[in-house]
Write a protein that holds these residues in place. Structure first.
Motif, PDB file in Angstrom:
ATOM      1  N   LYS A 196     -42.369  -9.077  23.347  1.00  0.00           N
ATOM      2  CA  LYS A 196     -41.678  -7.909  23.910  1.00  0.00           C
ATOM      3  C   LYS A 196     -40.736  -7.309  22.864  1.00  0.00           C
ATOM      4  N   GLN A 239     -46.580  -2.178  29.624  1.00  0.00           N
ATOM      5  CA  GLN A 239     -46.290  -1.172  30.649  1.00  0.00           C
ATOM      6  C   GLN A 239     -44.791  -1.105  30.939  1.00  0.00           C
ATOM      7  N   GLN A 240     -44.147  -2.263  30.963  1.00  0.00           N
ATOM      8  CA  GLN A 240     -42.700  -2.294  31.219  1.00  0.00           C
ATOM      9  C   GLN A 240     -41.935  -1.614  30.086  1.00  0.00           C
ATOM     10  N   GLU A 292     -48.856  -6.143  31.053  1.00  0.00           N
ATOM     11  CA  GLU A 292     -47.674  -5.955  31.891  1.00  0.00           C
ATOM     12  C   GLU A 292     -46.423  -5.750  31.034  1.00  0.00           C
ATOM     13  N   ARG A 320     -42.285   2.173  30.341  1.00  0.00           N
ATOM     14  CA  ARG A 320     -41.429   2.723  31.410  1.00  0.00           C
ATOM     15  C   ARG A 320     -39.976   2.823  30.938  1.00  0.00           C
ATOM     16  N   ASP A 321     -39.508   1.793  30.224  1.00  0.00           N
ATOM     17  CA  ASP A 321     -38.120   1.788  29.756  1.00  0.00           C
ATOM     18  C   ASP A 321     -37.859   2.896  28.740  1.00  0.00           C
TER      19      ASP A 321
END
Length: 410
Positions: free
Chosen positions: A303, A269-270, A266, A273-274
């Motif tokens: 992250k 994936q975030q 997750e 997208r960013d």
């Protein structure tokens, strides 16, 4: 600085060597002293036991010819505590015999020194008419000679140990200074690089402020470009300060890494997208193939790690290039790979990419924003999670970064 430190280390190590070597020599001496004297005590005790069991054959048991070198002497005393016989004859002087006569009431094995000679003796009683007491006397001359020779050898060895300790101290001091020198060199390089990196934005900001000061009549709109440059440099300084603080805390172990389960897929994936919006501006194709992965660690730090890696991939990939990211589980490890078709890294620069402030060809990278600390922070994050990070690259062909995390049970 290093000369003083080296001298102190040499003195300290030499002193430790010298103390240990002489302590070992002292242990050997005292062990031999105890062993020899204990053996004499056992010999006297065995002789006493033997004589008590052979009282009827006392004359044969005390045959002078059976005693070698007059090391064992027997004083036989009658019931009036007068000397009955000395075996072997003339083995003790008259004065020594008188001294031993005053010691007939002593019990157990005793030690006495007379006229420079040491003896161990034991008083024992018999049930005979002629002989009521026997003093078993053991001459310690041979044992003392052995101990004297051993002490001379230890003393000579102690003198030699000074040179050995000095050589050992120099060797250990040189070995100990190697990591210190490396750390010092890295620190000096770090300070030099940081000063260099900070000098440029500060100079730009100074020039911009001086320009504004010289033109107070101009409007904000007219000087918007100057203000924009100053803000960019401030942002750069702010990011660098934050990165420096992160690395400083990691060096001092002041940063705590949270350990909690989270879905790595997750997070990835975030991040993808960013970054897709930024990739569209350069017409870079970003693809992702990420399987469900659950690990234990600090979600925010992980992250930050992949933001650094993906940001580098986009910065060093030319327009219309490709960046792909994959995530899977192999052999109880989470494996994430980021591949790009960027400018790549030369084989000469590849071993140093995790060094702080290190950049390859400055002429090729000076137009690219960044503090030069990102990969150092990325490496720390991976290591703090007991993971591994590997980089493969060929100049002009692109770069592949592989990150592995252990999947712990929770």
């Amino acid at each position: 600085m290093f000369k003083r430190t080296k001298m102190r280390l040499v003195i300290l190590n030499s002193l430790v060597f010298f103390i240990l070597q002489n302590a070992f020599g002292a242990m050997i001496y005292f062990y031999m002293h105890y062993s020899l004297y204990h053996q004499v005590d056992e010999t006297i005790s065995e002789k006493k036991t033997h004589l008590l069991g052979e009282q009827e054959r006392l004359g044969k048991e005390l045959n002078p010819e059976r005693e070698e070198n007059h090391r064992m002497v027997y004083l036989l005393w009658d019931k009036k505590n007068e000397l009955y016989k000395i075996l072997p004859q003339q083995s003790l002087s008259k004065a020594d015999v008188e001294r031993f006569s005053s010691l007939l009431n002593k019990e157990g094995i005793q030690t006495i020194t007379m006229d420079g000679n040491s003896y161990k003796y034991l008083n024992m009683s018999l049930e005979q008419d002629s002989v009521k007491r026997i003093q078993i006397i053991y001459n310690l001359k041979r044992e003392n000679e052995m101990l004297s020779h051993l002490l001379m050898v230890i003393g000579f060895g102690s003198l030699i140990s000074v040179f050995i300790a000095l050589l050992g101290g120099i060797y250990l001091a040189n070995k100990a200074l190697i990591p210190i020198r490396k750390s010092w060199d890295k620190q000096q390089q770090f300070v030099a690089d940081a000063s260099h990196e900070l000098r440029t934005p500060l100079s730009v900001m100074k020039l911009n402020l001086e320009h504004l000061f010289r033109h107070p009549d101009r409007s904000i709109e007219q000087e918007s470009e100057t203000i924009h440059q100053a803000i960019q440099e401030l942002n750069y300084l702010s990011k660098m300060s934050s990165d420096l603080l992160t690395l400083a805390r990691s060096d001092s172990e002041g940063l705590q890494v949270v350990q909690e389960p989270f879905q790595l897929d997750e997070v990835l994936q975030q991040i993808v997208r960013d970054f897709k919006a930024l990739a569209l501006q350069k017409q870079i194709q970003v693809t992702a193939d990420i399987q469900p992965i659950k690990i234990i660690g600090d979600k925010e730090r992980v992250k930050q790690l992949f933001v650094i890696l993906l940001d580098n991939a986009l910065k060093y990939t030319k327009d219309q290039g490709k960046v792909s990211i994959s995530g899977t589980v192999k052999n109880s490890r989470a494996v994430v790979e980021i591949m790009d078709t960027g400018i790549g890294i030369s084989k000469y620069d590849l071993p140093y990419i995790f060094d702080r402030y290190y950049r390859g060809d400055k002429s090729r990278t000076r137009h690219i924003e960044g503090s030069g600390l990102g990969l150092s922070i990325a490496q720390w994050i991976v290591q703090s999670h007991s993971g591994k990070i590997q980089v493969k690259s060929k100049e002009g062909e692109g770069t592949q970064v592989m990150v592995q995390f252990p999947i712990k049970k929770y």
